[in-house]
Design a protein around this motif. Structure first.
Motif, PDB file in Angstrom:
ATOM      1  N   UNK A 256       0.233  -1.451  -0.138  1.00  0.00           N
ATOM      2  CA  UNK A 256      -0.203  -0.060   0.278  1.00  0.00           C
ATOM      3  C   UNK A 256       1.070   1.307  -0.017  1.00  0.00           C
ATOM      4  N   UNK A 257       2.237   0.974   0.722  1.00  0.00           N
ATOM      5  CA  UNK A 257       2.894   2.506   0.647  1.00  0.00           C
ATOM      6  C   UNK A 257       3.422   2.955  -0.548  1.00  0.00           C
ATOM      7  N   UNK A 258       4.108   1.798  -1.869  1.00  0.00           N
ATOM      8  CA  UNK A 258       4.661   2.197  -2.906  1.00  0.00           C
ATOM      9  C   UNK A 258       3.559   2.116  -3.966  1.00  0.00           C
ATOM     10  N   UNK A 259       1.502   1.706  -3.883  1.00  0.00           N
ATOM     11  CA  UNK A 259       1.679   2.334  -5.353  1.00  0.00           C
ATOM     12  C   UNK A 259       1.060   3.226  -5.922  1.00  0.00           C
ATOM     13  N   UNK A 260       1.026   3.358  -6.453  1.00  0.00           N
ATOM     14  CA  UNK A 260       0.265   4.666  -7.319  1.00  0.00           C
ATOM     15  C   UNK A 260      -1.102   4.927  -7.396  1.00  0.00           C
ATOM     16  N   UNK A 261      -2.110   3.532  -7.800  1.00  0.00           N
ATOM     17  CA  UNK A 261      -3.386   3.537  -6.971  1.00  0.00           C
ATOM     18  C   UNK A 261      -3.478   1.944  -7.441  1.00  0.00           C
ATOM     19  N   UNK A 296     -20.404   0.975  -1.733  1.00  0.00           N
ATOM     20  CA  UNK A 296     -21.046   1.196  -0.792  1.00  0.00           C
ATOM     21  C   UNK A 296     -19.472   1.846   0.204  1.00  0.00           C
ATOM     22  N   UNK A 297     -18.085   1.595  -1.192  1.00  0.00           N
ATOM     23  CA  UNK A 297     -17.211   2.634  -0.176  1.00  0.00           C
ATOM     24  C   UNK A 297     -16.937   4.033  -0.711  1.00  0.00           C
ATOM     25  N   UNK A 298     -16.389   3.876  -2.428  1.00  0.00           N
ATOM     26  CA  UNK A 298     -16.861   4.716  -3.051  1.00  0.00           C
ATOM     27  C   UNK A 298     -18.072   5.063  -3.654  1.00  0.00           C
ATOM     28  N   UNK A 299     -18.547   6.320  -3.290  1.00  0.00           N
ATOM     29  CA  UNK A 299     -20.264   6.529  -2.994  1.00  0.00           C
ATOM     30  C   UNK A 299     -20.203   8.150  -3.863  1.00  0.00           C
ATOM     31  N   UNK A 300     -18.888   8.075  -4.870  1.00  0.00           N
ATOM     32  CA  UNK A 300     -18.969   9.687  -5.820  1.00  0.00           C
ATOM     33  C   UNK A 300     -17.587   9.240  -6.486  1.00  0.00           C
ATOM     34  N   UNK A 301     -17.641  10.246  -7.321  1.00  0.00           N
ATOM     35  CA  UNK A 301     -16.302   9.984  -8.324  1.00  0.00           C
ATOM     36  C   UNK A 301     -15.100  10.787  -7.679  1.00  0.00           C
ATOM     37  N   UNK A 302     -15.381  11.912  -6.148  1.00  0.00           N
ATOM     38  CA  UNK A 302     -14.532  12.167  -5.913  1.00  0.00           C
ATOM     39  C   UNK A 302     -12.983  11.509  -4.869  1.00  0.00           C
ATOM     40  N   UNK A 303     -14.746  10.440  -4.953  1.00  0.00           N
ATOM     41  CA  UNK A 303     -13.880   9.293  -3.593  1.00  0.00           C
ATOM     42  C   UNK A 303     -13.039   8.287  -4.639  1.00  0.00           C
ATOM     43  N   UNK A 304     -13.265   8.232  -5.592  1.00  0.00           N
ATOM     44  CA  UNK A 304     -12.530   6.768  -6.622  1.00  0.00           C
ATOM     45  C   UNK A 304     -13.182   7.177  -8.238  1.00  0.00           C
ATOM     46  N   UNK A 305     -12.687   5.728  -8.833  1.00  0.00           N
ATOM     47  CA  UNK A 305     -13.783   5.432  -9.891  1.00  0.00           C
ATOM     48  C   UNK A 305     -14.764   4.540  -9.813  1.00  0.00           C
ATOM     49  N   UNK A 322      -5.852   8.049 -14.252  1.00  0.00           N
ATOM     50  CA  UNK A 322      -5.060   7.996 -12.835  1.00  0.00           C
ATOM     51  C   UNK A 322      -3.192   8.570 -13.466  1.00  0.00           C
ATOM     52  N   UNK A 323      -2.965   8.038 -14.318  1.00  0.00           N
ATOM     53  CA  UNK A 323      -1.729   7.984 -15.046  1.00  0.00           C
ATOM     54  C   UNK A 323      -1.616   8.953 -14.867  1.00  0.00           C
ATOM     55  N   UNK A 324      -2.693  10.433 -15.830  1.00  0.00           N
ATOM     56  CA  UNK A 324      -1.928  11.097 -15.695  1.00  0.00           C
ATOM     57  C   UNK A 324      -2.955  12.776 -15.492  1.00  0.00           C
ATOM     58  N   UNK A 325      -3.504  12.475 -14.414  1.00  0.00           N
ATOM     59  CA  UNK A 325      -4.091  13.439 -13.792  1.00  0.00           C
ATOM     60  C   UNK A 325      -3.732  13.328 -11.929  1.00  0.00           C
ATOM     61  N   UNK A 326      -2.848  14.443 -12.037  1.00  0.00           N
ATOM     62  CA  UNK A 326      -1.660  13.872 -10.752  1.00  0.00           C
ATOM     63  C   UNK A 326      -3.410  14.528  -9.589  1.00  0.00           C
ATOM     64  N   UNK A 327      -3.491  16.134 -10.194  1.00  0.00           N
ATOM     65  CA  UNK A 327      -4.235  16.393  -9.027  1.00  0.00           C
ATOM     66  C   UNK A 327      -5.751  16.040  -8.911  1.00  0.00           C
ATOM     67  N   UNK A 328      -5.829  14.923  -9.452  1.00  0.00           N
ATOM     68  CA  UNK A 328      -7.335  13.706  -9.350  1.00  0.00           C
ATOM     69  C   UNK A 328      -6.977  12.832  -8.148  1.00  0.00           C
ATOM     70  N   UNK A 329      -5.987  12.419  -8.554  1.00  0.00           N
ATOM     71  CA  UNK A 329      -4.975  11.057  -6.972  1.00  0.00           C
ATOM     72  C   UNK A 329      -4.853  12.257  -6.133  1.00  0.00           C
ATOM     73  N   UNK A 330      -4.116  13.406  -5.677  1.00  0.00           N
ATOM     74  CA  UNK A 330      -3.852  13.269  -4.489  1.00  0.00           C
ATOM     75  C   UNK A 330      -5.852  14.108  -3.688  1.00  0.00           C
ATOM     76  N   UNK A 331      -6.656  14.955  -4.677  1.00  0.00           N
ATOM     77  CA  UNK A 331      -8.244  14.980  -4.407  1.00  0.00           C
ATOM     78  C   UNK A 331      -8.717  14.054  -3.471  1.00  0.00           C
ATOM     79  N   UNK A 332      -8.121  12.637  -4.641  1.00  0.00           N
ATOM     80  CA  UNK A 332      -8.945  11.482  -3.557  1.00  0.00           C
ATOM     81  C   UNK A 332      -8.247  10.675  -2.781  1.00  0.00           C
ATOM     82  N   UNK A 333      -7.226  10.861  -2.843  1.00  0.00           N
ATOM     83  CA  UNK A 333      -6.516  10.839  -1.317  1.00  0.00           C
ATOM     84  C   UNK A 333      -7.000  10.995  -0.288  1.00  0.00           C
TER      85      UNK A 333
END
Length: 359
Positions: A256-261, A296-305, A322-333
Motif C-alpha cells: 500500500x505504501x508503494x502503490x500509485x493506485x 458502498x465505499x466509493x460513493x462519488x467520483x471525488x472518492x474514486x472511479x 489516474x496516470x495522467x491527472x495528478x490533481x485527481x489522485x491527490x484529491x481522491x487520496x
C-alpha cells in the motif's frame, strides 16, 4: 466479575478477507471487552493469520483433501458432532459464524440448543434463495450483512427484518506511508486468483493501458487455482515482464505504501476488504461497480472511479486518467482518508458485539 465465554467459527485462517475480519474481532474483544474467546477452526488448512495466546483455539480437523463422497459425508457428520459437544461443554454466550457453508454447518450442528446463534453472510450470493435465507434467519438470533443492497434483497424473500443487521467490515490498523505523487509506477490489486476476481479483465485492460504508459507495472497479490492460466494470458498479451505475481504476505503495508493506485476487477463481492484498506489509507482506487461493495465505499467520483463490470476499455481509460491527472489522485487520496474512522475496528467491533449480545 466473571468473564463471558463467546465462540467464533470459521473454516480456516487462510489469507482471506473474512478470516482477517474475524481475527480482528477476536483480538479486539479479548483485549478491550475482556471476553473469553473460543476460536473454532473447522478444517485442517494451513494458517495464514495468527492469534494471541489469550485466545483459545479449537481445531476440529475436517480434512480438505480429496476423498470419496462417502468418506466426506462421514467426516462432516463427525465434525458436526464434535462441534455440538464442544458448544454444549463451553456454553458460550453466543456463537458467531462467518460464510454461507459455515453458517449452514452451525445451524444444523446446534439445532435445538438454547444458545444465541449469529450468522454473517460474507458474499453476495449469485441467487437469493427465498426458502433458504428465510429458513436460516428464522432459526438464528441474528444475521449480519455487509451491504444495504443485500439487506434489501433479503427483505424481499420473507426474512425477518428485525434479525437483519448491516455492518461493514473494519479496516485494519496498518502503518502505511502518507500518500504522495513520488511513489513507484505500480498498480496494485489484491485477491484470490479465481474467476470471481476478474483478473483476466484486469490483465487485458493493463495491456491496453501500458501501450500509452509503458513505465507502469502491475502487482497482483494473491494465490489460487488460476495462477498458471493468468501467467500464460499475460505472456499472450506480451505484458508478462511488466506484471508481478506475488503470494499474500502478512506485512501488506509495504504494498500500500508503494502503490500509485489500486484496481479491483471483481465481478462479485460481499464487501471488498482490500479495496477498503487501500481506500482508507489514501491509495486512489478504481473498481468494477459490482452489485455490492465498491459503491458502498466509493460513493462519488471525488472518492474514486467506478467502472461497469466487464467494460475492459473503460477500465483501461480509468487507469489512464489516474496516470495522467495528478490533481485527481491527490484529491481522491485526501478525501478517502477522512473515512478511516467510520471503518475503525473500535467502531465495527462494538456494533458486532451489540448484535451478538442482543442489546
Amino acid at each position: 466479575m466473571v468473564r463471558q465465554d463467546v465462540m467464533l467459527v470459521i473454516p480456516s485462517l487462510s489469507s482471506g478477507g473474512a478470516e482477517r475480519v474475524m481475527v480482528e474481532l477476536a483480538k479486539k474483544w479479548a483485549s478491550s471487552h475482556k471476553l473469553n474467546i473460543h476460536f473454532v477452526i473447522l478444517t485442517d488448512l494451513e494458517d495464514f493469520y495468527s492469534l494471541p495466546s489469550e485466545i483459545t483455539v479449537h481445531r476440529l480437523g475436517y480434512p480438505v483433501s480429496k476423498t470419496s463422497k462417502f468418506s466426506k459425508a462421514l467426516m462432516i457428520i463427525r465434525t458436526m458432532f464434535r462441534f455440538r459437544v464442544l458448544v454444549r461443554n463451553i456454553r458460550p454466550t453466543f456463537v458467531l459464524s462467518f460464510m454461507t457453508q459455515t453458517n449452514i454447518f452451525s445451524l444444523f450442528s446446534l439445532f435445538g440448543l438454547n444458545i444465541r446463534k449469529i450468522y454473517s453472510e460474507r458474499n453476495m450470493p449469485k441467487k437469493i434463495g427465498k426458502h433458504f435465507y428465510s429458513f436460516i434467519t428464522k432459526y438464528s438470533s441474528g444475521m449480519i450483512l455487509q451491504t444495504q443492497e443485500l439487506y434489501s434483497r433479503l427483505s424481499q424473500v420473507g426474512c425477518d427484518l428485525k434479525k437483519l443487521h448491516v455492518i461493514p467490515n473494519p479496516v485494519a490498523e496498518l502503518n502505511v506511508d502518507k500518500y504522495d505523487l513520488n511513489r513507484n509506477y505500480e498498480i496494485l490489486t489484491i485477491g484470490r486468483l479465481v474467476e470471481q476476481k476478474g483478473h483476466r479483465d484486469l490483465l487485458h485492460a493493463f495491456s491496453i493501458f501500458v501501450k500509452l504508459n509503458p513505465e507502469y507495472k502491475l502487482i497482483i497479490l494473491g494465490k489460487g487455482p488460476l495462477k498458471n492460466e493468468l501467467i500464460k494470458y499475460a505472456k499472450k498479451l506480451a505484458i508478462y515482464d511488466q506484471v508481478t505475481f506475488c503470494d499474500p504476505i502478512s506485512n501488506i503495508e509495504s504494498y500500500y505504501s508503494r502503490a500509485k493506485y489500486f484496481v479491483l476487477s471483481s465481478k462479485r463481492e460481499g464487501f471488498p476488504n482490500a479495496l477498503l484498506e487501500a481506500y482508507c489509507y489514501g491509495v486512489p482506487c478504481i473498481s468494477y461497480d459490482c452489485l455490492t461493495g465498491p459503491a458502498d465505499i466509493i460513493s462519488s467520483s471525488s472518492e474514486g472511479l467506478l467502472v461497469p463490470i466487464g467494460d475492459v476499455e473503460s477500465l483501461a481509460q480509468a487507469m489512464h486518467r489516474f496516470a495522467n491527472e495528478p490533481d485527481l489522485l491527490m484529491g481522491i487520496s485526501q478525501k478517502s482518508v477522512e473515512s478511516k474512522k467510520k471503518y475503525s475496528i473500535e467502531s465495527i467491533s462494538d456494533k458486532y458485539l451489540e448484535v451478538c449480545l442482543g442489546r
